[in-house]
Design a protein around this motif. Sequence first.
Motif, mmCIF file in Angstrom:
data_model
loop_
_atom_site.group_PDB
_atom_site.id
_atom_site.type_symbol
_atom_site.label_atom_id
_atom_site.label_comp_id
_atom_site.label_asym_id
_atom_site.label_seq_id
_atom_site.Cartn_x
_atom_site.Cartn_y
_atom_site.Cartn_z
ATOM 1 N N LEU A 92 37.872 40.268 42.631
ATOM 2 C CA LEU A 92 37.266 41.544 43.007
ATOM 3 C C LEU A 92 38.055 42.185 44.148
ATOM 4 C CD1 LEU A 92 34.960 43.602 42.777
ATOM 5 C CD2 LEU A 92 33.662 42.161 44.351
ATOM 6 N N SER A 93 38.414 41.395 45.127
ATOM 7 C CA SER A 93 39.195 41.889 46.263
ATOM 8 C C SER A 93 40.564 42.393 45.806
ATOM 9 C CB SER A 93 39.350 40.773 47.295
ATOM 10 O OG SER A 93 40.239 41.149 48.294
ATOM 11 N N PHE A 98 31.444 42.829 36.983
ATOM 12 C CA PHE A 98 31.143 42.437 38.361
ATOM 13 C C PHE A 98 29.812 43.016 38.818
ATOM 14 C CE2 PHE A 98 35.627 41.180 38.976
ATOM 15 C CZ PHE A 98 35.432 40.006 39.667
ATOM 16 N N LEU A 99 29.502 44.241 38.425
ATOM 17 C CA LEU A 99 28.205 44.818 38.805
ATOM 18 C C LEU A 99 27.058 43.985 38.256
ATOM 19 C CD1 LEU A 99 28.825 48.644 38.396
ATOM 20 C CD2 LEU A 99 28.289 47.429 40.515
ATOM 21 N N ALA A 100 27.168 43.579 37.004
ATOM 22 C CA ALA A 100 26.117 42.748 36.407
ATOM 23 C C ALA A 100 26.029 41.402 37.117
ATOM 24 C CB ALA A 100 26.393 42.550 34.913
ATOM 25 N N LEU A 139 31.276 44.368 46.796
ATOM 26 C CA LEU A 139 31.161 45.653 46.099
ATOM 27 C C LEU A 139 30.626 46.725 47.039
ATOM 28 C CD1 LEU A 139 29.710 44.510 42.661
ATOM 29 C CD2 LEU A 139 31.997 45.422 43.097
ATOM 30 N N ARG A 140 29.644 46.379 47.847
ATOM 31 C CA ARG A 140 29.052 47.341 48.778
ATOM 32 C C ARG A 140 30.088 47.814 49.792
ATOM 33 N NH1 ARG A 140 24.052 45.160 51.104
ATOM 34 N NH2 ARG A 140 23.178 45.918 49.163
#
Length: 189
Positions: free
Chosen positions: A61-62, A109-111, A123-124
């Motif tokens: 994610l990063s 990733f959101l899920a 994510l935030r």
Amino acid sequence: MPRRVDHRERRELLADALMRLAATHGLQGVSLRQVAGEAGVSTGMVQHYFRTKDEMMTFALSMAGSRIRARSEAAAASGTPRELVRGVLLQILPLDDTRRLESHVGLAFLAYAAVKPAIREGLRADADELRGFIARQLRAAGAGNLDPDLAAIGLMALVDGLGMQLLSGQYAEQDAVAALDAQLALIFS
């Protein structure tokens, strides 16, 4: 003489494999063994670089965020506030193979973040950074009676929605870009 190993490169190789799997299968069912197979390495190598699946996903994610930021910074190198915001938001829309992959991964990733607080925080932080940038550009442009922070949230939601619609084939790319441009015209007028 042994070959010098670039550990960052290896971690990125594994994160790229994870993202390809996430884009096609989602994150819940992805295992370290599948990532190893996708990357063409041993499961032991994956475990050497990432102790857990969550650690690997946080790194991926990063890494994806860093790639989007780098493209966004290039798009925001110069121009009017409106051009800067447009350039950055276009980097999020799935308008080519790279951005489609990132969008599929982003949805996965959101899920996953819905049940994993550590992922959610990453994510935030990315969303806060983007929202802050857009709000600063709106302030710089003197965007009328709009609340810059709320307008930034609205633009981000628009791009997220357009992205999902593009991924599912609901709109043509040019229509999504035209919708973004129409909203930018309203906000920046």
